[in-house]
Structures are given as structure tokens and as C-alpha cells.
Design an enzyme around this catalytic site. Structure first.
Site, PDB file in Angstrom:
ATOM      1  N   GLN A  41      -8.262 -13.371  -3.762  1.00  0.00           N
ATOM      2  CA  GLN A  41      -7.176 -14.354  -3.793  1.00  0.00           C
ATOM      3  C   GLN A  41      -7.528 -15.575  -2.922  1.00  0.00           C
ATOM      4  O   GLN A  41      -8.155 -15.443  -1.883  1.00  0.00           O
ATOM      5  CB  GLN A  41      -5.862 -13.726  -3.313  1.00  0.00           C
ATOM      6  CG  GLN A  41      -5.893 -13.198  -1.880  1.00  0.00           C
ATOM      7  CD  GLN A  41      -4.580 -12.563  -1.428  1.00  0.00           C
ATOM      8  OE1 GLN A  41      -3.613 -12.489  -2.180  1.00  0.00           O
ATOM      9  NE2 GLN A  41      -4.534 -12.098  -0.178  1.00  0.00           N
ATOM     10  N   HIS A  57      -1.247   0.123   0.615  1.00  0.00           N
ATOM     11  CA  HIS A  57      -0.723  -0.072  -0.740  1.00  0.00           C
ATOM     12  C   HIS A  57      -1.861  -0.060  -1.763  1.00  0.00           C
ATOM     13  O   HIS A  57      -1.767   0.595  -2.809  1.00  0.00           O
ATOM     14  CB  HIS A  57       0.044  -1.395  -0.800  1.00  0.00           C
ATOM     15  CG  HIS A  57       0.419  -1.795  -2.192  1.00  0.00           C
ATOM     16  ND1 HIS A  57       1.595  -1.405  -2.789  1.00  0.00           N
ATOM     17  CD2 HIS A  57      -0.242  -2.530  -3.123  1.00  0.00           C
ATOM     18  CE1 HIS A  57       1.642  -1.891  -4.018  1.00  0.00           C
ATOM     19  NE2 HIS A  57       0.546  -2.584  -4.248  1.00  0.00           N
ATOM     20  N   GLU A  58      -2.935  -0.801  -1.461  1.00  0.00           N
ATOM     21  CA  GLU A  58      -4.056  -0.884  -2.409  1.00  0.00           C
ATOM     22  C   GLU A  58      -4.714   0.477  -2.597  1.00  0.00           C
ATOM     23  O   GLU A  58      -5.089   0.857  -3.705  1.00  0.00           O
ATOM     24  CB  GLU A  58      -5.073  -1.937  -1.949  1.00  0.00           C
ATOM     25  CG  GLU A  58      -4.536  -3.370  -2.006  1.00  0.00           C
ATOM     26  CD  GLU A  58      -4.116  -3.796  -3.415  1.00  0.00           C
ATOM     27  OE1 GLU A  58      -4.860  -3.573  -4.376  1.00  0.00           O
ATOM     28  OE2 GLU A  58      -3.008  -4.364  -3.551  1.00  0.00           O
ATOM     29  N   HIS A 105      -8.207  -8.995  -2.632  1.00  0.00           N
ATOM     30  CA  HIS A 105      -6.877  -8.467  -2.936  1.00  0.00           C
ATOM     31  C   HIS A 105      -7.015  -6.971  -3.235  1.00  0.00           C
ATOM     32  O   HIS A 105      -6.318  -6.161  -2.652  1.00  0.00           O
ATOM     33  CB  HIS A 105      -6.235  -9.211  -4.112  1.00  0.00           C
ATOM     34  CG  HIS A 105      -4.874  -8.687  -4.501  1.00  0.00           C
ATOM     35  ND1 HIS A 105      -3.979  -9.384  -5.255  1.00  0.00           N
ATOM     36  CD2 HIS A 105      -4.263  -7.499  -4.249  1.00  0.00           C
ATOM     37  CE1 HIS A 105      -2.867  -8.668  -5.434  1.00  0.00           C
ATOM     38  NE2 HIS A 105      -3.022  -7.524  -4.841  1.00  0.00           N
ATOM     39  N   LYS A 150      -2.042   2.819  -4.541  1.00  0.00           N
ATOM     40  CA  LYS A 150      -1.818   2.433  -5.937  1.00  0.00           C
ATOM     41  C   LYS A 150      -3.100   2.499  -6.772  1.00  0.00           C
ATOM     42  O   LYS A 150      -3.085   3.009  -7.887  1.00  0.00           O
ATOM     43  CB  LYS A 150      -1.223   1.015  -6.002  1.00  0.00           C
ATOM     44  CG  LYS A 150      -0.948   0.522  -7.421  1.00  0.00           C
ATOM     45  CD  LYS A 150      -0.112  -0.753  -7.425  1.00  0.00           C
ATOM     46  CE  LYS A 150       0.166  -1.231  -8.839  1.00  0.00           C
ATOM     47  NZ  LYS A 150       0.948  -2.482  -8.836  1.00  0.00           N
ATOM     48  N   HIS A 151      -4.200   1.959  -6.233  1.00  0.00           N
ATOM     49  CA  HIS A 151      -5.424   1.834  -7.032  1.00  0.00           C
ATOM     50  C   HIS A 151      -6.550   2.779  -6.573  1.00  0.00           C
ATOM     51  O   HIS A 151      -7.209   3.403  -7.386  1.00  0.00           O
ATOM     52  CB  HIS A 151      -5.933   0.388  -6.974  1.00  0.00           C
ATOM     53  CG  HIS A 151      -4.965  -0.610  -7.510  1.00  0.00           C
ATOM     54  ND1 HIS A 151      -4.725  -0.774  -8.858  1.00  0.00           N
ATOM     55  CD2 HIS A 151      -4.150  -1.513  -6.890  1.00  0.00           C
ATOM     56  CE1 HIS A 151      -3.820  -1.732  -9.040  1.00  0.00           C
ATOM     57  NE2 HIS A 151      -3.450  -2.197  -7.861  1.00  0.00           N
TER      58      HIS A 151
HETATM   59  P1  5GP Z   1       1.234  -9.031 -11.505  1.00  0.00           P
HETATM   60  O1  5GP Z   1       2.285  -8.444 -12.354  1.00  0.00           O
HETATM   61  O2  5GP Z   1       1.699  -9.789 -10.330  1.00  0.00           O
HETATM   62  O3  5GP Z   1       0.097  -9.688 -12.276  1.00  0.00           O
HETATM   63  O4  5GP Z   1       0.496  -7.778 -10.875  1.00  0.00           O
HETATM   64  C1  5GP Z   1       1.138  -6.940  -9.993  1.00  0.00           C
HETATM   65  C2  5GP Z   1       0.195  -5.828  -9.625  1.00  0.00           C
HETATM   66  O5  5GP Z   1      -0.055  -4.983 -10.754  1.00  0.00           O
HETATM   67  C3  5GP Z   1      -1.207  -6.265  -9.208  1.00  0.00           C
HETATM   68  O6  5GP Z   1      -1.288  -6.694  -7.909  1.00  0.00           O
HETATM   69  C4  5GP Z   1      -1.968  -4.993  -9.430  1.00  0.00           C
HETATM   70  O7  5GP Z   1      -1.688  -4.059  -8.420  1.00  0.00           O
HETATM   71  C5  5GP Z   1      -1.390  -4.528 -10.723  1.00  0.00           C
HETATM   72  N1  5GP Z   1      -2.092  -5.092 -11.884  1.00  0.00           N
HETATM   73  C6  5GP Z   1      -1.743  -6.205 -12.599  1.00  0.00           C
HETATM   74  N2  5GP Z   1      -2.593  -6.389 -13.615  1.00  0.00           N
HETATM   75  C7  5GP Z   1      -3.511  -5.406 -13.550  1.00  0.00           C
HETATM   76  C8  5GP Z   1      -4.640  -5.070 -14.352  1.00  0.00           C
HETATM   77  O8  5GP Z   1      -4.985  -5.712 -15.346  1.00  0.00           O
HETATM   78  N3  5GP Z   1      -5.337  -3.975 -13.953  1.00  0.00           N
HETATM   79  C9  5GP Z   1      -4.998  -3.224 -12.893  1.00  0.00           C
HETATM   80  N4  5GP Z   1      -5.766  -2.162 -12.592  1.00  0.00           N
HETATM   81  N5  5GP Z   1      -3.936  -3.508 -12.132  1.00  0.00           N
HETATM   82  C10 5GP Z   1      -3.202  -4.585 -12.446  1.00  0.00           C
HETATM   83  P1  5GP Z   2      -0.243  -5.342  -6.007  1.00  0.00           P
HETATM   84  O1  5GP Z   2       0.191  -6.660  -6.484  1.00  0.00           O
HETATM   85  O2  5GP Z   2      -1.667  -5.172  -5.627  1.00  0.00           O
HETATM   86  O3  5GP Z   2       0.384  -4.165  -6.643  1.00  0.00           O
HETATM   87  O4  5GP Z   2       0.563  -5.319  -4.641  1.00  0.00           O
HETATM   88  C1  5GP Z   2       0.461  -6.223  -3.669  1.00  0.00           C
HETATM   89  C2  5GP Z   2       1.377  -5.677  -2.601  1.00  0.00           C
HETATM   90  O5  5GP Z   2       0.741  -5.878  -1.370  1.00  0.00           O
HETATM   91  C3  5GP Z   2       2.705  -6.348  -2.563  1.00  0.00           C
HETATM   92  O6  5GP Z   2       3.693  -5.413  -2.209  1.00  0.00           O
HETATM   93  C4  5GP Z   2       2.548  -7.375  -1.471  1.00  0.00           C
HETATM   94  O7  5GP Z   2       3.736  -7.625  -0.780  1.00  0.00           O
HETATM   95  C5  5GP Z   2       1.557  -6.679  -0.558  1.00  0.00           C
HETATM   96  N1  5GP Z   2       0.684  -7.649   0.117  1.00  0.00           N
HETATM   97  C6  5GP Z   2       0.469  -7.689   1.421  1.00  0.00           C
HETATM   98  N2  5GP Z   2      -0.363  -8.696   1.739  1.00  0.00           N
HETATM   99  C7  5GP Z   2      -0.686  -9.306   0.577  1.00  0.00           C
HETATM  100  C8  5GP Z   2      -1.510 -10.422   0.260  1.00  0.00           C
HETATM  101  O8  5GP Z   2      -2.128 -11.074   1.108  1.00  0.00           O
HETATM  102  N3  5GP Z   2      -1.612 -10.743  -1.041  1.00  0.00           N
HETATM  103  C9  5GP Z   2      -0.966 -10.045  -2.037  1.00  0.00           C
HETATM  104  N4  5GP Z   2      -1.129 -10.435  -3.292  1.00  0.00           N
HETATM  105  N5  5GP Z   2      -0.157  -9.000  -1.765  1.00  0.00           N
HETATM  106  C10 5GP Z   2      -0.032  -8.628  -0.471  1.00  0.00           C
END
Ligand code: 5GP
Ligand code: 5GP
Length: 230
Positions: free
Chosen positions: A38, A118-119, A65, A122-123
Site C-alpha cells: 500500500q 489480522h493478516e 499490506h 485472515k490470510h
Molecule cells: P476490499 O473489499 O477493501 O477490496 O478488501 C477487503 C479485504 O478483503 C482485503 O484487505 C483482503 O483482506 C480481502 N481481499 C479483497 N480482495 C481479495 C482478493 O482478491 N484475494 C484475497 N485473498 N483477499 C482479498
Molecule cells: P483486510 O483489508 O486485509 O482484510 O484488513 C485490513 C484490516 O487491518 C482492517 O481491519 C484495518 O483496519 C486493519 N489495518 C490496520 N492497519 C492497516 C493499514 O495500514 N492498512 C490497511 N489497509 N488496513 C490496516
């Protein structure tokens, strides 16, 4: 008698083990990773504010990220194993590098633990069939080291100066320097302008090297996008 017992044990092991492995690998299987970085300037200049981590303002560079297991059909597994919580003690040797390369910008200010947790949950837990928790974070740090996105862009005259650049020139300069086509995600600044937010690169299942993406995520940037300062 001993021989009979030993062969019974061996036979039961041969019957049980494959089913155990089949169960654990099928529940955590995936095809490749997205490695997502990011741009902090674009996280911070939106309508939502950001908070610098407790370690201070991060470097003006792309930050990690996450490393996200994905399927070739575009779907992805998540939260695969709640028996393996984030355990900071297993990655104590990586914390200095993570603080630098994987800074959190969410509010309220934090050390990064909540973001990393969280990362991982979740992943990361969905890649356990291939790498453990230490390897998961180490792999992401190694990938960051190997992919100097800001260097790739600035070499092509694309600087974080608030000006607009063509999406094509951004994509091409990364492909030129890193060797693989990235996917660019945009968000909007406070005035609604489309800007460079995240860069996705694809990584093979073992986490050892970049590959061309089997599938790109969805979403659209403008043809010209801003690259804000940080
Ligand atoms: P957003 O809906 O903001 O694009 O994504 C929210 C979160 O969903 C991301 O931070 C990530 O954790 C997960 N995510 C979104 N798109 C993808 C994808 O294409 N692949 C995977 N593995 N995770 C994703
Ligand atoms: P994802 O989008 O990967 O599922 O989740 C991102 C989560 O991590 C969100 O709950 C967000 O609040 C938290 N987070 C903490 N620090 C950061 C940051 O620097 N960037 C992003 N994208 N999410 C962060």
C-alpha cells in the site's frame, strides 16, 4: 507375537496417515498468493483519517499490506485455522523489520500487532499447508526486499508529487523493472480524485518467487491517476 503387533501398528498407520494429510491439506489449499503493498499517502489522504504507528511516521515508501492465498478462479479462503492464533514470540526476530516494512496506518495508533494479527488470522492461516507462521512473515519481508516499487516508478519519472500519471505508464514501469505485470488498485482522495493505492504482485504457492498473475482482482482506476505525496 511382537512381529504381529508391529505389523498391525504399521498397517493402521498406513491406513490413518493419508486420511489425516488429505484432511489438513484440502482445507487449506490454494493456488497462488497476492502480495499486496500500500502507498501510505493514499491511505492517509482519504475522507477517513489515518494514524501514524507508535513507532513514528513510516518511511515515504510502499508498505506491506498482506500476503494473501488465492484460488485461480478468483475466490479465496480466509480464517482457516482458529487453533493457530498470532504468536508474536515466534517472530521476535522479525519485529524490527516488520515495524519498518509493514507499518500500520489505522486509527487508533498501534505498534502493528493488531494489523499483523489480522493478516495472519485472515490470510496466513490459509497457507499453513506450505509455510508456518514465521515463514509467512519472513516470506512477505523477503518479497518486499525483492520488489522495490518506488524505485521502479521513480526510475521512470513517476514520483509521489501529487501529479497525475497514466495507469499504463505505472503498470509498464513496474513490469519493466520487476519483470511481472502488477495489478493496480485505486482509491479516492478527499476531493474524489482516483489515486494509486495498492499494488498487487503474484507469488507462487511456495512463496519463493513472483509469477504472472493467474487472475486479476476486480475494480477500476481512471486512465490517469494521482500519485500523492506522503
Ligand atoms: P476490499 O473489499 O477493501 O477490496 O478488501 C477487503 C479485504 O478483503 C482485503 O484487505 C483482503 O483482506 C480481502 N481481499 C479483497 N480482495 C481479495 C482478493 O482478491 N484475494 C484475497 N485473498 N483477499 C482479498
Ligand atoms: P483486510 O483489508 O486485509 O482484510 O484488513 C485490513 C484490516 O487491518 C482492517 O481491519 C484495518 O483496519 C486493519 N489495518 C490496520 N492497519 C492497516 C493499514 O495500514 N492498512 C490497511 N489497509 N488496513 C490496516
Amino acid at each position: 507375537m511382537k512381529i504381529l503387533l508391529a505389523s498391525l501398528c504399521l498397517i493402521s498407520l498406513l491406513v490413518i496417515l493419508p486420511s489425516v494429510f488429505a484432511a489438513s491439506s484440502s482445507s487449506e489449499d490454494f493456488d497462488f498468493f497476492y502480495f499486496v503493498q500500500q502507498w501510505p499517502g493514499s491511505y492517509c489522504d482519504t475522507q477517513k483519517t489515518c494514524c501514524y504507528p507508535t513507532s513514528g511516521k513510516p518511511a515515504a515508501d510502499f508498505g506491506i499490506h498482506g500476503l494473501w492465498p488465492n484460488y485461480k478462479d478468483g475466490t479465496y479462503p480466509s480464517n482457516c485455522d482458529d487453533t493457530k492464533p498470532f504468536d508474536k514470540s515466534t517472530i521476535s526476530d522479525l519485529i524490527t523489520s516488520m515495524t519498518k516494512s509493514w507499518p500500520t496506518l489505522a486509527c487508533p495508533s498501534g505498534s502493528g500487532d493488531a494489523f499483523w494479527e489480522h493478516e495472519w488470522e485472515k490470510h496466513g492461516t490459509c497457507s499453513e499447508s506450505v509455510i508456518d507462521q514465521h515463514e509467512y512473515f519472513q516470506t512477505a519481508l523477503d518479497l518486499k526486499q525483492k520488489t522495490d516499487l518506488l524505485g521502479a516508478l521513480t526510475k521512470a519519472g513517476i514520483n509521489p508529487d501529487g501529479k497525475s500519471y497514466s495507469l499504463e505508464s505505472i503498470r509498464d514501469s513496474i513490469k519493466e523493472s520487476i519483470g511481472f505485470t502488477p495489478w493496480i488498485e485505486c482509491n479516492r482522495d478527499e476531493s474524489g480524485n482516483s489515486q494509486l493505492y495498492q499494488v498487487y504482485l503474484c507469488v507462487d504457492r511456495s512463496g519463493s518467487g513472483l509469477i504472472e498473475c493467474p487472475v486479476f482482482p476486480h475494480g477500476k482506476c481512471g486512465t490517469e491517476i494521482e500519485f500523492p505525496s506522503f
